[in-house]
Design a protein around this motif. Structure first.
Motif, PDB file in Angstrom:
ATOM      1  N   GLN A  40      36.235  56.415  45.771  1.00  0.00           N
ATOM      2  CA  GLN A  40      37.572  55.831  45.692  1.00  0.00           C
ATOM      3  C   GLN A  40      38.584  56.755  46.373  1.00  0.00           C
ATOM      4  O   GLN A  40      38.539  57.978  46.193  1.00  0.00           O
ATOM      5  N   PRO A  41      39.504  56.198  47.153  1.00  0.00           N
ATOM      6  CA  PRO A  41      40.442  57.046  47.905  1.00  0.00           C
ATOM      7  C   PRO A  41      41.284  57.942  47.019  1.00  0.00           C
ATOM      8  O   PRO A  41      41.682  59.031  47.462  1.00  0.00           O
ATOM      9  N   GLN A  42      41.562  57.510  45.790  1.00  0.00           N
ATOM     10  CA  GLN A  42      42.378  58.341  44.904  1.00  0.00           C
ATOM     11  C   GLN A  42      41.656  59.633  44.522  1.00  0.00           C
ATOM     12  O   GLN A  42      42.292  60.602  44.115  1.00  0.00           O
ATOM     13  N   ILE A  43      40.345  59.649  44.655  1.00  0.00           N
ATOM     14  CA  ILE A  43      39.570  60.869  44.419  1.00  0.00           C
ATOM     15  C   ILE A  43      39.120  61.482  45.741  1.00  0.00           C
ATOM     16  O   ILE A  43      39.375  62.661  46.012  1.00  0.00           O
ATOM     17  N   ARG A  44      38.473  60.671  46.567  1.00  0.00           N
ATOM     18  CA  ARG A  44      37.890  61.215  47.806  1.00  0.00           C
ATOM     19  C   ARG A  44      38.957  61.791  48.740  1.00  0.00           C
ATOM     20  O   ARG A  44      38.808  62.912  49.246  1.00  0.00           O
ATOM     21  N   ASP A  45      40.022  61.058  48.965  1.00  0.00           N
ATOM     22  CA  ASP A  45      41.014  61.490  49.947  1.00  0.00           C
ATOM     23  C   ASP A  45      41.919  62.601  49.430  1.00  0.00           C
ATOM     24  O   ASP A  45      42.479  63.361  50.225  1.00  0.00           O
ATOM     25  N   LYS A  46      42.072  62.688  48.117  1.00  0.00           N
ATOM     26  CA  LYS A  46      42.974  63.703  47.560  1.00  0.00           C
ATOM     27  C   LYS A  46      42.286  65.038  47.284  1.00  0.00           C
ATOM     28  O   LYS A  46      42.962  66.053  47.147  1.00  0.00           O
ATOM     29  N   THR A  47      40.960  65.025  47.201  1.00  0.00           N
ATOM     30  CA  THR A  47      40.248  66.252  46.835  1.00  0.00           C
ATOM     31  C   THR A  47      40.337  67.274  47.963  1.00  0.00           C
ATOM     32  O   THR A  47      39.900  67.035  49.081  1.00  0.00           O
TER      33      THR A  47
END
Length: 294
Positions: A202-209
């Motif tokens: 999910q972008p809220q996890i993958r992109d923010k990490t």
């Protein structure tokens, strides 16, 4: 890229495996050296600048304080927040969270929703979505509307702990740590091997990490829910990467090696979610591509 840092004096040799048994200065030294090696920078500020491009943004730190036998230690997280503050991130813009606070008193965390670094459960920090975003924590999604949650974060640092999880996912490391980032993890125990890659994509996890720091000061090689620490051994390691698959693959192999030393079979079920996540492009399980440093 994956960096493993070891120091014999990271923890003492008493019978307890708690935050109080860690040497704070040694932990900071380990993390600082690991961050420099991971980024390829000799200067610590430049190293953190690579991890946090914009220090004006808010940073969430996901910890694991679900059980009292093994958990993310606050002295490990303090080394992270010290680096963030050195980078220029304001303490008010740092949020430390988990789904529960079951182990806060052993881990050394104190709740704070006032000035300074925020520490609390997801419910303390804006709650979960009921229907959208896989029922994800609003501090990761921003809420609906996006300005709804004052704790919303732009960057994410994952600080899981090294433990087996027999009967569920086999191991509980970086990807499983985000079961604390959703409001209904119990709904995804039966399909855990498929849902973990889905959740971490999910972008809220993958992109923010921006960073994963595996707290491997201790390892729980056989899972017990509760305070029991009889299956917890010292390792005195921190493992640093931005690749959740490489972290989980490496941690899995450490756990199975430790189990073999104690006469136990490999974890069951085998954590096949790790290869599924690799197949989805979330990282690598190829040992030749996991470049260990230090």
């Amino acid at each position: 890229m994956l960096v493993s840092v070891h120091h014999d004096r990271a923890s003492d040799l008493t019978d307890e495996r708690d935050n109080k048994n860690l040497d704070e200065q040694v932990i900071k030294q380990m993390l600082d050296e690991g961050i420099k090696s991971f980024t390829g920078e000799r200067n610590l500020l430049k190293a953190w600048s690579k991890i946090i491009p914009d220090p004006a943004k808010r940073v969430a730190i996901k910890i694991n304080c679900q059980i009292q036998g093994i958990y993310t230690k606050s002295k490990v997280v303090k080394a992270v927040t010290d680096g963030l503050i050195q980078r220029g991130v304001r303490p008010d813009n740092i949020v430390i969270y988990d789904k529960t606070d079951h182990a806060f008193r052993y881990a050394g965390f104190e709740k704070n929703l006032g000035p300074g670094i925020k520490v609390g459960t997801v419910d303390d920090l804006g709650g979960y979505h009921r229907f959208l975003f896989n029922r994800m924590a609003k501090l990761l999604t921003g809420g609906i509307p996006l300005s709804e949650n004052k704790y919303r974060c732009d960057y994410l640092i994952n600080v899981p702990v090294l433990k087996a999880l027999e009967g569920y996912s086999g191991v509980s490391l970086s990807m499983k740590n985000h079961y604390g980032s959703i409001g209904n993890p119990s709904h995804h125990h039966k399909d855990i091997m498929e849902f973990l890659p889905h959740l971490n994509a999910q972008p809220q996890i993958r992109d923010k990490t921006r960073l994963i720091v595996l707290d491997a000061i201790f390892v729980e090689y056989k899972w017990i829910n509760g305070r029991d620490q009889k299956y917890v051994d010292p390792l005195n390691q921190l493992i640093i990467s931005d690749d959740p698959v490489a972290i989980d693959y490496t941690g899995w192999k450490i756990i199975d090696k430790k189990r073999k030393e104690h006469g136990l079979e490999p974890v069951s079920p085998a954590p096949v979610f790790i290869q599924t996540a690799a197949d989805r492009g979330l990282g690598t399980t190829n040992p030749r591509s996991i470049h260990l440093s230090l």
